[in-house]
Design an enzyme around this catalytic site. Structure first.
Site, mmCIF file in Angstrom:
data_model
loop_
_atom_site.group_PDB
_atom_site.id
_atom_site.type_symbol
_atom_site.label_atom_id
_atom_site.label_comp_id
_atom_site.label_asym_id
_atom_site.label_seq_id
_atom_site.Cartn_x
_atom_site.Cartn_y
_atom_site.Cartn_z
ATOM 1 N N HIS A 143 -32.579 12.442 0.609
ATOM 2 C CA HIS A 143 -32.177 13.229 1.775
ATOM 3 C C HIS A 143 -32.458 14.714 1.610
ATOM 4 O O HIS A 143 -32.094 15.514 2.482
ATOM 5 C CB HIS A 143 -30.687 13.014 2.046
ATOM 6 C CG HIS A 143 -30.284 11.575 2.136
ATOM 7 N ND1 HIS A 143 -29.789 10.869 1.056
ATOM 8 C CD2 HIS A 143 -30.330 10.695 3.164
ATOM 9 C CE1 HIS A 143 -29.527 9.634 1.410
ATOM 10 N NE2 HIS A 143 -29.850 9.485 2.684
ATOM 11 N N CYS A 187 -13.509 28.910 7.353
ATOM 12 C CA CYS A 187 -13.799 27.608 7.962
ATOM 13 C C CYS A 187 -13.884 27.773 9.471
ATOM 14 O O CYS A 187 -12.987 28.358 10.088
ATOM 15 C CB CYS A 187 -12.714 26.604 7.584
ATOM 16 S SG CYS A 187 -12.843 25.019 8.422
ATOM 17 N N HIS A 231 -24.755 14.643 8.934
ATOM 18 C CA HIS A 231 -25.430 15.592 8.052
ATOM 19 C C HIS A 231 -25.010 15.277 6.621
ATOM 20 O O HIS A 231 -23.834 15.358 6.289
ATOM 21 C CB HIS A 231 -25.058 17.026 8.425
ATOM 22 C CG HIS A 231 -25.576 17.444 9.761
ATOM 23 N ND1 HIS A 231 -25.265 18.661 10.352
ATOM 24 C CD2 HIS A 231 -26.400 16.804 10.641
ATOM 25 C CE1 HIS A 231 -25.864 18.751 11.525
ATOM 26 N NE2 HIS A 231 -26.547 17.629 11.724
ATOM 27 N N CYS A 247 14.104 41.415 5.376
ATOM 28 C CA CYS A 247 13.623 42.290 4.297
ATOM 29 C C CYS A 247 13.977 41.716 2.928
ATOM 30 O O CYS A 247 13.257 41.934 1.948
ATOM 31 C CB CYS A 247 14.185 43.695 4.461
ATOM 32 S SG CYS A 247 15.988 43.781 4.402
ATOM 33 N N HIS A 299 19.193 47.533 3.143
ATOM 34 C CA HIS A 299 17.769 47.232 3.290
ATOM 35 C C HIS A 299 17.155 47.025 1.912
ATOM 36 O O HIS A 299 17.467 47.750 0.964
ATOM 37 C CB HIS A 299 17.063 48.377 4.020
ATOM 38 C CG HIS A 299 15.601 48.135 4.242
ATOM 39 N ND1 HIS A 299 15.122 47.091 5.020
ATOM 40 C CD2 HIS A 299 14.502 48.806 3.789
ATOM 41 C CE1 HIS A 299 13.800 47.132 5.038
ATOM 42 N NE2 HIS A 299 13.400 48.153 4.297
#
Length: 884
Positions: free
Chosen positions: A10, A30, A70, A154, A613
């Site tokens: 092939h 992709c 293919h 956070c 935080h």
């Protein structure tokens, strides 16, 4: 490569493709799902430009090949060609380019490694931890990607950024993505792998949204549902526990035996080996035991010297009691991990009648309830539940704990390999001098922040006596360099010039470690239950590190939770950026050679105990610079900013110049390209350890081999994700340097395992079909004369086996937990027992297969049935009379 068997008919379908074209495509994604490299596949069909992902993701490359017919595709990472029609790797023949072709070289067989398998490759010690420092990385290194705040998230963002900058873990998910396989929901490891790929991709955005992982963690632990602020340390433990559960694999028995022999030999060489000393060995479980006299480590006289030397060095009694009270209040509220944060002193558990007791160490177990909590546990260390991987056990404890019906299986994962260490705790009765030993696995050390009085005691005792010992806490500053030393000197000078009532005492991370490892007096409400004295006695507890983890996670106890209120300890704790030396805190039995650590990341909390935080400071592995990660914002900072931060969680990594030299040596050997007659396969996971660990340990090829030396049938279809090919010279160097193995030159499916798998599947089908048939007949009976009881705990194990959720069959039937034996010898069912009802035929079938007992039968005679009917009739007549 000229053999006829290697020729593919092939190849004529290949269009004009240059290597530059493929390199350009490798930087893309992709076309179907948008995932990036590594290991994308490009179609080689003439005129087709398709690029798809491989088996590590959705395998769109294969779907394209099947749909379009293919046949040929090329791996854009390794440049190997695969033919779907021939079902093998093919090699392009070296035909010359046509006259009209440009000067770009056409792909030929010389561009591909000569191997019989299309194997993906892991870079061997490339640069710093496998990171290629390209021009683009010099401008903006990879990994500098922020995370969007998804409503008070956070705490999660800061933790994820810290983990992302731990090279051993990140390199595993980047280079060994094929090993990230699980059938457990919600497949958090897949979400984490995707996040790491996005954070470290060359075409990264300025920030990402970690929504998949955010929703997955909520499914696992209800504590994180909603949008309220949570503790970043709680999140870290929950995440790493789940990653371990999804990625864990059983440790082969051969590996366990070899580790035990190696450690036993090491102890014999170091200690001379007495009978009492031989109790300490390596085995499965994280169990614990105690020995008479010096049964733990060293002789009793050595124990006494070690322990009595430390008496009085710990925190004040008031602070200890407070610590114990606060530790209870800080336990998790999750149903699955309710006690995982508790600081449990397992050595104070009331002991059984023998000289050893076994600590529950598997993840399915919960800790023993205790009334006393000590500051010395490493939260607790990993007390509920402790991991079984790479943990230790006392042989004496194993022998006296009684034979188990099913052998304990040890598990390991990339999480346990990186973060797990072990601590040896010694408790001595001050009345009879009996010493008990406890060996536990920890994933993080939760350190107290000593107060002013405690700090004075530590400085006046531990630091003075440590001078006479090998290594001191002060040694850890030796490797920091002149700049860090000078800045630290200035800071200490400024602090000394300001009144202590304004600034507060100067606290170092070494002080916190010393407070954690200081002796703890067990007296008053915290007395020790001595087995020899058979009563509560005054005692002293003393602990040392037995094995150091590759990455040391340190949690500073800044949050205190009282009954009516909570508060935060805002004291500044100084910590070294380089050269944290843990040698002063090691046990004589410690198996770790490298004892110095460099800082990787630090998580900080700004605010109060009720709100605030989280941010993190992390060192980028590519350029060595420090960066502040504040949700979606990433900013470069000077190292002095990091040193002045209010640390909450710190991540330290073992540092070793010798490991760097080893990697460079391997790179040099690989670059020589000496021709050898043999090529060797090596575990991709171990090679990643070699690239990122300071102490990778012996070569372990058992990750892709079965006990017979072949490939397990269930792993053969993705064997290219598990192995890497090495030249003979590189293999010989690694094998001579690290040992382990076994050597593998040929990959084949194990026929023995295939037969065993088929036999096991047949057995499962037979057992479940027979049970269903007998149970249907049992359900059809209106009044069975006898009903048998079976423990649901055993039945659930059997059900997991026949449904292929557990690979090992259960042991003999164990009804001991639901049975009650009277003095007459008659066995009855316990009231409130967890049991199921089955027919006599079902019981006999399971008994013939597994054995066990005892038999618990509930018999109903005809007389009993008639008596019950008569009584029911009388009650009915009486009720009708009253109604009349």
């Amino acid at each position: 490569m000229g053999d006829a068997e290697d020729f593919c008919p092939h190849l004529d379908s290949i269009g004009e493709v240059t290597k530059e074209d493929l390199i350009l495509k490798s930087k893309g994604t992709c076309e179907s799902c948008g995932v990036g490299g590594p290991n994308l596949w490009a179609c080689l069909q003439d005129g087709c430009q398709s690029v798809g992902c491989g088996e590590s993701y959705v395998d769109h490359s294969t779907l394209h090949a099947q749909a379009k017919k293919h046949n040929l595709t090329v791996n854009l990472t390794t440049f190997r060609v695969w033919c779907y029609a021939c079902e093998k790797e093919v090699f392009l023949d070296p035909r010359g380019p046509p006259a009209s072709q440009t000067t770009s070289p056409r792909l030929s067989h010389r561009d591909f490694p000569t191997s019989a398998h299309p194997l993906k490759s892991v870079p061997i010690a490339v640069g710093d931890d496998g990171e290629s420092e390209s021009d683009e990385d010099d401008i903006k290194p990879r990994g500098l990607t922020g995370m969007k705040n998804i409503g008070n998230s956070c705490y999660m963002n800061a933790a994820l950024q810290a983990l992302s900058n731990c090279p051993p873990l990140t390199q595993f998910f980047l280079e060994c993505g094929g090993l990230v396989r699980t059938d457990k929901k919600p497949a958090l490891c897949k979400s984490y792998q995707k996040l790491i790929s996005e954070l470290w991709h060359k075409k990264r955005p300025s920030y990402v949204v970690p929504s998949s992982l955010y929703h997955g963690i909520k499914l696992i632990n209800p504590l994180f549902r909603g949008y309220s602020q949570q503790d970043t340390q709680e999140f870290l433990r929950c995440l790493m526990d789940q990653l371990h559960e999804e990625l864990k694999e059983p440790v082969p028995l051969e590996t366990q035996e070899r580790e035990e022999e190696d450690r036993d030999d090491q102890r014999e060489g170091e200690r001379g080996g007495t009978v009492e000393e031989d109790f300490l060995s390596c085995d499965s479980g994280g169990e614990m035991g105690d020995g008479e006299g010096g049964g733990g480590v060293g002789t009793l006289s050595e124990m006494e010297l070690l322990i009595r030397e430390e008496v009085g060095r710990g925190l004040s009694e008031k602070e200890k009691l407070k610590e114990r009270k606060l530790s209870y209040c800080h336990r998790r509220t999750s149903s699955e991990q309710a006690d995982e944060d508790a600081d449990v002193d397992t050595a104070m558990i009331p002991e059984p009648d023998n000289d050893a007791y076994v600590h529950c160490s598997s993840r399915s177990c919960s800790p023993h309830p205790v009334e006393s909590i000590s500051k010395h546990s490493s939260t607790p260390p990993r007390s509920s539940p402790l991991r079984t991987s790479h943990s230790y056990v006392l042989k004496k404890a194993q022998v006296l704990s009684g034979g188990k019906k099913r052998s304990e299986v040890r598990y390991r994962s990339v999480i346990s390999d990186i973060f797990d260490g072990s601590i040896l705790s010694l408790v001595q009765c001050l009345t009879c001098d009996r010493v008990s030993t406890t060996i536990e696995t920890f994933q993080d050390l939760s350190l107290p922040i000593p107060g002013k009085e405690d700090l004075a005691k530590l400085h006046s005792t531990i630091h003075q006596s440590a001078v006479s010992k090998a290594g001191t806490c002060g040694d850890s500053y030796a490797a920091q360099g002149w700049l860090s030393f000078f800045m630290d000197y200035i800071r200490r000078f400024v602090v000394s010039c300001i009144p202590s009532w304004f600034w507060g005492p100067m606290i170092t991370l070494e002080d916190c470690l010393a407070a954690f490892f200081a002796a703890d007096e067990l007296k008053g409400d915290n007395m020790y239950s001595c087995e020899r004295c058979k009563k509560l006695r005054n005692g002293v507890k003393y602990c040392k590190v037995l094995r150091l983890p590759e990455i040391l996670c340190i949690h500073l106890k800044r949050f205190r939770h009282e009954v009516m209120y909570s508060f935060k300890i805002g004291s500044h704790v100084s910590f070294p950026l380089e050269g944290l030396n843990l040698r002063p805190f090691l046990a004589k039995e410690c198996v770790s050679r490298i004892t110095t650590y460099d800082l990787l990341a630090v998580i900080c909390h700004h605010g109060s105990a009720s709100s605030g935080h989280y941010i993190s400071y992390c060192q980028n592995v590519i350029n060595g610079q420090w960066y502040e990660f504040d949700d979606q914002y990433v900013t470069e900072v000077h190292e002095t900013v990091v040193q002045n931060a209010e640390a909450y969680v710190l991540f330290y990594r073992k540092s070793s110049e010798e490991a760097e030299r080893e990697r460079q040596k391997v790179v040099s050997l690989a670059a020589m390209k000496e021709s050898g007659l043999l090529q060797f396969y090596i575990s991709r996971e171990w090679l990643n350890k070699f690239n990122t660990f300071a102490e990778p340990g012996p070569i372990s090829n058992q990750s892709f081999l079965c006990s017979h030396g072949g490939i397990p049938p269930n792993k053969y279809h993705y064997i290219d994700d598990l192995v890497v090919i090495l030249p003979q010279s590189v293999w010989e160097y690694l094998y001579n340097r690290f040992g382990g193995g076994p050597a593998v030159n040929h990959l084949y499916v194990c026929s023995i395992c295939q037969v065993e798998i088929e036999a096991l599947a047949k057995r499962r089908k037979t057992e479940i079909d027979t049970f269903i048939k007998l149970n249907k007949a049992f359900q059809a009976e209106e009044a069975p004369s006898v009903i048998y009881c079976i423990s649901m705990q055993w039945f659930r194990e059997w059900e997991a086996f026949v449904k292929a959720k557990d690979s090992d069959p259960p042991g003999p039937i164990d009804n001991s937990k639901v049975a009650l034996t009277k003095s007459s010898g008659q066995v009855q069912l316990k009231q409130g027992a967890d049991y199921g009802q089955i027919s006599e035929e079902t019981w006999n079938y399971l008994l013939n297969v597994y054995g066990g007992g005892p038999e618990i039968a509930i018999r109903q005679t005809v007389a009993q049935y008639q008596e019950a009917e008569h009584l029911h009739g009388e009650q009915k007549i009486e009720a009708e009379t009253r109604a009349g």
